[in-house]
Design a protein around this motif. Structure first.
Motif, PDB file in Angstrom:
ATOM      1  N   LEU A   1      44.087 -23.396   3.957  1.00 43.59           N
ATOM      2  CA  LEU A   1      44.612 -22.124   3.480  1.00 43.59           C
ATOM      3  C   LEU A   1      43.489 -21.090   3.469  1.00 43.59           C
ATOM      4  O   LEU A   1      42.451 -21.289   2.854  1.00 43.59           O
ATOM      5  CB  LEU A   1      45.181 -22.283   2.072  1.00 43.59           C
ATOM      6  N   GLN A   2      43.651 -19.994   4.157  1.00 42.08           N
ATOM      7  CA  GLN A   2      42.646 -18.954   4.263  1.00 42.08           C
ATOM      8  C   GLN A   2      43.068 -17.722   3.467  1.00 42.08           C
ATOM      9  O   GLN A   2      44.258 -17.485   3.262  1.00 42.08           O
ATOM     10  CB  GLN A   2      42.449 -18.567   5.730  1.00 42.08           C
ATOM     11  N   PRO A   3      42.087 -16.911   3.010  1.00 42.94           N
ATOM     12  CA  PRO A   3      42.445 -15.684   2.303  1.00 42.94           C
ATOM     13  C   PRO A   3      43.346 -14.826   3.175  1.00 42.94           C
ATOM     14  O   PRO A   3      43.131 -14.686   4.374  1.00 42.94           O
ATOM     15  CB  PRO A   3      41.083 -15.013   2.072  1.00 42.94           C
ATOM     16  N   SER A   4      44.345 -14.252   2.567  1.00 39.92           N
ATOM     17  CA  SER A   4      45.358 -13.532   3.328  1.00 39.92           C
ATOM     18  C   SER A   4      45.061 -12.052   3.464  1.00 39.92           C
ATOM     19  O   SER A   4      45.713 -11.359   4.205  1.00 39.92           O
ATOM     20  CB  SER A   4      46.722 -13.703   2.657  1.00 39.92           C
TER      21      SER A   4
ATOM     22  N   LEU B   1      39.052 -12.069   0.695  1.00 35.36           N
ATOM     23  CA  LEU B   1      37.797 -12.387   1.370  1.00 35.36           C
ATOM     24  C   LEU B   1      36.595 -11.975   0.523  1.00 35.36           C
ATOM     25  O   LEU B   1      35.606 -12.704   0.436  1.00 35.36           O
ATOM     26  CB  LEU B   1      37.743 -11.677   2.726  1.00 35.36           C
ATOM     27  N   VAL B   2      36.680 -10.798  -0.109  1.00 39.26           N
ATOM     28  CA  VAL B   2      35.592 -10.341  -0.979  1.00 39.26           C
ATOM     29  C   VAL B   2      35.446 -11.271  -2.179  1.00 39.26           C
ATOM     30  O   VAL B   2      34.332 -11.641  -2.562  1.00 39.26           O
ATOM     31  CB  VAL B   2      35.844  -8.894  -1.446  1.00 39.26           C
ATOM     32  N   VAL B   3      36.570 -11.655  -2.779  1.00 41.36           N
ATOM     33  CA  VAL B   3      36.543 -12.581  -3.920  1.00 41.36           C
ATOM     34  C   VAL B   3      35.878 -13.896  -3.518  1.00 41.36           C
ATOM     35  O   VAL B   3      34.996 -14.416  -4.222  1.00 41.36           O
ATOM     36  CB  VAL B   3      37.971 -12.849  -4.438  1.00 41.36           C
ATOM     37  N   SER B   4      36.291 -14.433  -2.377  1.00 40.89           N
ATOM     38  CA  SER B   4      35.736 -15.704  -1.909  1.00 40.89           C
ATOM     39  C   SER B   4      34.236 -15.597  -1.658  1.00 40.89           C
ATOM     40  O   SER B   4      33.466 -16.474  -2.053  1.00 40.89           O
ATOM     41  CB  SER B   4      36.453 -16.133  -0.625  1.00 40.89           C
TER      42      SER B   4
ATOM     43  N   GLY C   1      40.351  -6.042  -6.737  1.00 39.42           N
ATOM     44  CA  GLY C   1      41.712  -5.726  -6.322  1.00 39.42           C
ATOM     45  C   GLY C   1      42.350  -4.634  -7.134  1.00 39.42           C
ATOM     46  O   GLY C   1      43.444  -4.173  -6.795  1.00 39.42           O
ATOM     47  N   ASN C   2      41.688  -4.171  -8.214  1.00 42.75           N
ATOM     48  CA  ASN C   2      42.257  -3.135  -9.075  1.00 42.75           C
ATOM     49  C   ASN C   2      41.455  -1.839  -9.059  1.00 42.75           C
ATOM     50  O   ASN C   2      41.876  -0.842  -9.642  1.00 42.75           O
ATOM     51  CB  ASN C   2      42.349  -3.639 -10.526  1.00 42.75           C
ATOM     52  N   ASN C   3      40.277  -1.868  -8.432  1.00 44.50           N
ATOM     53  CA  ASN C   3      39.393  -0.713  -8.426  1.00 44.50           C
ATOM     54  C   ASN C   3      38.678  -0.698  -7.080  1.00 44.50           C
ATOM     55  O   ASN C   3      37.872  -1.584  -6.790  1.00 44.50           O
ATOM     56  CB  ASN C   3      38.405  -0.811  -9.599  1.00 44.50           C
TER      57      ASN C   3
ATOM     58  N   ALA D   1      31.268  -4.780  -4.534  1.00 46.34           N
ATOM     59  CA  ALA D   1      31.164  -6.238  -4.463  1.00 46.34           C
ATOM     60  C   ALA D   1      31.021  -6.695  -3.017  1.00 46.34           C
ATOM     61  O   ALA D   1      30.258  -7.624  -2.715  1.00 46.34           O
ATOM     62  CB  ALA D   1      32.394  -6.880  -5.105  1.00 46.34           C
ATOM     63  N   SER D   2      31.740  -6.047  -2.107  1.00 49.79           N
ATOM     64  CA  SER D   2      31.634  -6.382  -0.688  1.00 49.79           C
ATOM     65  C   SER D   2      30.241  -6.075  -0.159  1.00 49.79           C
ATOM     66  O   SER D   2      29.649  -6.871   0.586  1.00 49.79           O
ATOM     67  CB  SER D   2      32.684  -5.600   0.108  1.00 49.79           C
TER      68      SER D   2
END
Length: 487
Positions: free
Chosen positions: A76-79, A84-87, A117-119, A126-127
């Motif tokens: 399962l890969q990030p969708s 992707l940034v979280v991972s 994902g909210n800001n 973060a990225s």
């Protein structure tokens, strides 16, 4: 979908799920019922789904076979981009090498993935941090790192123009992450000045009464620490409103856990953030705060002795832990040890800064001059012990070495300090530590010249017996920038 052999019964028996004796030309059941007997004795196949098993190497073939079907499809890969940034951010948090431990910049960073994902500003920062992280150990920058850093800055500027977004906790966190990126990527033309003014403004005006989550409180305390240090060289930073509100709303008096919390049994007053913030005020106009500077110097000097003894005990504890455990098991002890080193390093650096100021006003004080050499030796000793944690785990050391270099001007000790600065320079080639040290020394000399001129004016007034006190404007110029020892 390979075929699997099935039964040989006739169609009528198979349909009724009866056993067929396959007698020719009709089976017994079909003859008794007087019906057509079709397909008796023929081989049939039915087809089943089966997962494809990819061929394995000889080494992998020796492994025990699973009794469950093998699934060789992609995991399962990030969708989406946020996933992707979280991972990527989580993967950096999992590093357990103190030289590259991201949580050294604050334990609250462990909660950043939950807030992505909210800001948009936080996501972009973060990225950028995740991408720039590679430069910490490769010491090389890529176009992708710079592109993401620029994108983070652009997004952050857009958020700061929106009052509803500028004072959000996530936006403040984004600023901090960008500042960390900036320290890695370098190429700054403003010496020690970073984003301190922006952070200080947000800290002073943020609705702290609504920020009650542990993440927000830990972030506030941690982020304020580097801003306090920057206030020593930037008179436009004043965190007094922030600390007053923090103490009033949340009853928080101490500094971040890595500085004050390690001394909970016997709190060290001089490393409380409010105490450090007051020192920044003294630097802006040292002539007006000479008694306070003298008192702060004596307090810091006394506290440094206590901290030096405790650090010596922690040196023994760390060695003992490493002798009896694996490095991974000893990791929490080692990390706490570096927090003690950082706190001690900041304190002895402040002793050198304040001592350099006092040396301007009391040039004939031999004990003070000897202290500057002694504490520079302490900085060199700490740097030697902290070398193994470079670059992240000893990121405080350049500040310490810069103050030691400026304090030992004109002595042979300065050569030793400059050589040590070179070791940290190799970690961040773009940093300009010696330029910062020369800048600091130059401003101390400017203070020395101002003070000498003011004393000549006093002597001249006394000689002509004007009968009036020296004008305060002569001692303390109206422009606060001109009377700041650092600026």
């Amino acid at each position: 979908m390979p075929g699997v052999p099935s039964g040989r019964g006739c169609e009528a028996c198979r349909k009724q799920k009866k056993k067929c004796d396959q007698v020719k030309p009709k089976c017994t059941r079909c003859k008794r019922l007087d019906i057509d007997c079709i397909g008796g004795g023929q081989q049939r196949y039915k087809f089943k789904e089966q997962n494809v098993i990819i061929a394995k190497s000889a080494k992998s073939q020796s492994a025990p076979k699973s009794v469950h079907p093998v699934c060789t499809g992609l995991l399962l890969q990030p969708s989406n981009e946020t996933a992707l940034v979280v991972s990527g951010f989580i993967s950096k948090l999992e590093v357990t090498d103190l030289r590259y431990d991201l949580t050294y910049y604050g334990d609250f960073l462990k909660d950043v993935p939950k807030r992505l994902g909210n800001n948009e500003a936080l996501d972009a920062s973060a990225s950028a941090l995740t991408c720039a992280y590679q430069s910490v150990y490769t010491r090389q920058q890529t176009p992708e790192m710079l592109d993401k850093y620029v994108h983070a800055l652009t997004t952050l500027r857009r958020y700061l123009k929106d009052p509803t977004k500028a004072y959000a906790a996530n936006t403040l966190c984004a600023i901090y992450l960008v500042e960390v990126c900036q320290s890695w990527l370098g190429k700054r033309d403003d010496y020690l000045i970073c984003h301190g003014e922006v952070i200080a403004h947000i800290l002073n005006t943020a609705p702290l009464e609504t920020w009650r989550h542990n993440f927000e409180l830990e972030m506030l305390i941690t982020i304020s620490a580097p801003v306090v240090l920057e206030s020593f060289i930037n008179p436009r930073i004043n965190l007094t409103p922030f600390f007053s509100k923090l103490a009033e709303v949340h009853a928080i008096q101490h500094g971040p856990s890595q500085l004050a919390g390690i001394y909970d049994n016997a709190p060290i007053e001089s490393i409380k953030l409010r105490s450090l913030a007051r020192i920044g005020v003294y630097f802006r106009d040292p002539e007006l705060h000479l008694p306070e500077i003298t008192s702060a110097y004596q307090e810091l000097r006394a506290d440094s002795t206590v901290m030096r003894h405790r650090l010596s005990e922690w040196d023994k504890i760390t060695k003992l832990s490493l002798a009896n455990n694996t490095p991974l098991q000893s990791y929490p002890i080692i990390k706490l040890h570096t927090h003690h080193q950082a706190a001690y390093g900041i304190v002895i650096s402040l002793v050198l800064l304040l001592g350099s100021i006092l040396n301007v006003f009391y040039p004939s004080d031999l004990a003070l001059a000897e202290d500057l050499i002694t504490f520079s030796d302490y900085v060199l000793g700490l740097a030697e012990n902290a070398k193994k944690y470079r670059p992240v785990g000893s990121g405080y050391m350049p500040f310490c070495l810069v103050t030691a270099w400026a304090a030992t001007d004109g002595t042979t000790k300065q050569i030793d300090v400059e050589k040590m600065i070179g070791d940290w320079q190799s970690d961040m080639p773009e940093a300009r530590w010696l330029d910062m040290a020369n800048w600091l020394k130059g401003n101390t000399e400017s203070l020395r010249l101002r003070w000498a001129i003011s004393q000549l004016e006093i002597s001249s007034d006394n000689f002509y017996d004007t009968g009036s006190a020296v004008e305060t404007e002569k001692l303390h110029p109206a422009d606060p920038m001109s009377s700041c020892v650092i600026l």
